[in-house]
Scaffold this motif. Structure first.
Motif, PDB file in Angstrom:
ATOM      1  N   LYS A 193     -42.816  26.782  -8.660  1.00  0.00           N
ATOM      2  CA  LYS A 193     -41.647  27.098  -7.843  1.00  0.00           C
ATOM      3  C   LYS A 193     -40.827  28.218  -8.476  1.00  0.00           C
ATOM      4  O   LYS A 193     -40.347  29.114  -7.779  1.00  0.00           O
TER       5      LYS A 193
ATOM      6  N   ALA B  40     -35.628  21.513  -8.308  1.00  0.00           N
ATOM      7  CA  ALA B  40     -36.871  21.079  -7.677  1.00  0.00           C
ATOM      8  C   ALA B  40     -36.921  19.554  -7.681  1.00  0.00           C
ATOM      9  O   ALA B  40     -36.928  18.939  -8.750  1.00  0.00           O
TER      10      ALA B  40
ATOM     11  N   LYS C 120     -40.177  31.543  -6.288  1.00  0.00           N
ATOM     12  CA  LYS C 120     -38.823  31.869  -5.838  1.00  0.00           C
ATOM     13  C   LYS C 120     -38.236  33.076  -6.558  1.00  0.00           C
ATOM     14  O   LYS C 120     -37.307  33.705  -6.063  1.00  0.00           O
TER      15      LYS C 120
END
Length: 216
Positions: free
Chosen positions: A158, A145, A162
């Motif tokens: 994230k 990231a 994900k």
């Protein structure tokens, strides 16, 4: 020399992708590929069989690594899926989020109207696609990231979004993109760990050793 990743297949993506607008223009992200290449080399040094799927960079292919060169996000996803199965997938590449819906096969003349209304479509989400595979999902899936603020909070969000196991987050508001050093935050489901700024090769070795420990 100890080879704790011997017998393991590590799959790494690195560099940017390029999404063509016409034969001379493209959409891309800043990425030198240095961190991803270093990670591929570090895993190979620990005995892993490494496949590196690399977007366009100026780097020399790492020794002892199978390097597959690609241009677009769709090319990268195809190459990653072809390389499976793998024990570990590390998505370091800065994949372009969008691509032109209809690239032109002829150079577009500079017309503000044509470029201001350029239709875009979303690219495949490679990290999410591999993280959520029903079959042959790698046992350890690691995303990267690149953030400019609220690094830990955005990295945790994230990781959840994900579906990956770890996120390696870095603050790219300085000279990280293209630079020789990196300072990262390793975020897992349970913990977060800040690593001091160091050469990208050192960061890569630390991550490779952490992966070896997790698989042991």
């Amino acid at each position: 020399m100890s080879e704790p990743l011997a017998g393991r297949h590590v799959l790494v993506t690195a560099g940017p992708t390029r999404e063509p607008i016409d034969p001379v223009r493209f959409i891309s992200n800043h990425s030198s590929g240095k961190q991803g290449y270093a990670i591929a080399a570090a895993c190979a040094a620990l005995g892993a069989r490494v496949t590196l799927v690399a977007g366009p960079t100026a780097l020399t292919d790492p020794d002892g690594v199978v390097t597959v060169h690609v241009e677009t996000a769709r090319d990268m996803l195809d190459a990653v899926e072809t390389a499976l199965p793998a024990d570990v997938f590390i998505a370091v590449a800065a994949v372009a989020d969008w691509r032109p819906a209809q690239p032109s096969d002829r150079k577009l003349k500079l017309d503000k109207a044509s470029f201001s209304s350029l239709p875009l479509v979303e690219n495949p989400d490679i990290l999410k696609t591999i993280s959520r595979r029903d079959t042959d999902r790698p046992g350890l899936v690691i995303g990267f990231a690149a953030e400019t603020h609220d690094v830990e909070a955005l990295a945790r969000a994230k990781r959840e979004r994900k579906g990956c196991d770890w996120i390696v987050a870095n603050d790219v508001s300085g000279d990280v993109m293209g630079g020789a050093e990196n300072a990262v935050l390793l975020v897992t489901a349970e913990t977060s760990e800040a690593w001091e700024r160091a050469p990208k090769g050192v960061v890569a070795e630390k991550l490779a050793n952490r992966i070896a420990s997790a698989l042991a």
